[in-house]
Every structure is written in C-alpha cells, then in structure tokens.
Design a protein around this motif. Structure first.
Motif, short mmCIF file in Angstrom:
data_model
loop_
_atom_site.label_atom_id
_atom_site.label_comp_id
_atom_site.label_asym_id
_atom_site.label_seq_id
_atom_site.Cartn_x
_atom_site.Cartn_y
_atom_site.Cartn_z
N ARG A 94 2.14 3.09 2.95
CA ARG A 94 3.05 3.95 4.07
C ARG A 94 3.27 5.42 3.26
O ARG A 94 3.30 6.29 3.95
N ASN A 153 4.46 -0.72 1.28
CA ASN A 153 5.42 0.41 1.01
C ASN A 153 4.39 1.67 0.39
O ASN A 153 4.54 2.79 0.75
N ILE A 176 -1.32 3.17 8.22
CA ILE A 176 -1.55 2.51 6.84
C ILE A 176 -3.24 1.97 6.90
O ILE A 176 -3.78 2.07 5.78
#
Length: 95
Positions: free
Chosen positions: A48, A45, A64
C-alpha cells in the motif's frame, strides 16, 4: 546499489588492491542476502505504501495488485521492500 557488467567485474578483478577485494566482498554479501531472501514477500501495508509512493511520484493511480505485478518484474526491489532494506551494502557486510 551497484550494477556490474561482466567486463567491469573482470576489469576490477585485474587489480589486486584492497579496494577491489572489498568490492568483491560487498558484491558477494549482497548476492548472498538476495539469495537468502528470494522468496520473501512484502506485507500488504508495504504494498500500500509503495502504491501511494508510485501514485505520488507518477500521477498514475496504482492499486496494490498493480504494484505486486510491477514488483514481480523487479525482484531486487521486492526483496528490499519486504525486508525494509534500508541498509547499505557497507552495513550489511559488517554485520
């Protein structure tokens, strides 16, 4: 974050002031933090969010994997992203 050249460190060390001593303490604390966290990796995350930020900032669409490759060149930034390091050196030194 402060960047010191060897010349600046020597120049700073020539002044035996409380400010110079505090600067060296902060440098030492920052380096210790980075050494302790040298192997830490950001979450998917976090990668991201970094990819989204870089895409917004540059207009270049990055995935990513591209962010992981970029951060392999900037370990300090990877550590900050992985540790969610929003503390200043002053905060870190006082904890």
């Amino acid at each position: 974050m402060f960047k010191f050249t060897p010349e600046k460190v020597v120049q700073l060390g020539d002044h035996a002031s409380p400010e110079a001593n505090e600067a060296f303490r902060l440098i030492r604390n920052d380096l210790h933090f980075k050494l302790e966290n040298r192997d830490v990796q950001p979450t998917e995350n976090a990668y991201r969010e970094a990819a989204d930020f870089l895409t917004d900032a540059t207009g270049i669409i990055l995935g990513i994997d591209a962010v992981k490759a970029l951060l392999s060149l900037y370990p300090e930034t990877r550590i900050e992203l992985a540790t969610d390091d929003r503390q200043t050196e002053y905060d870190r030194g006082s904890s």
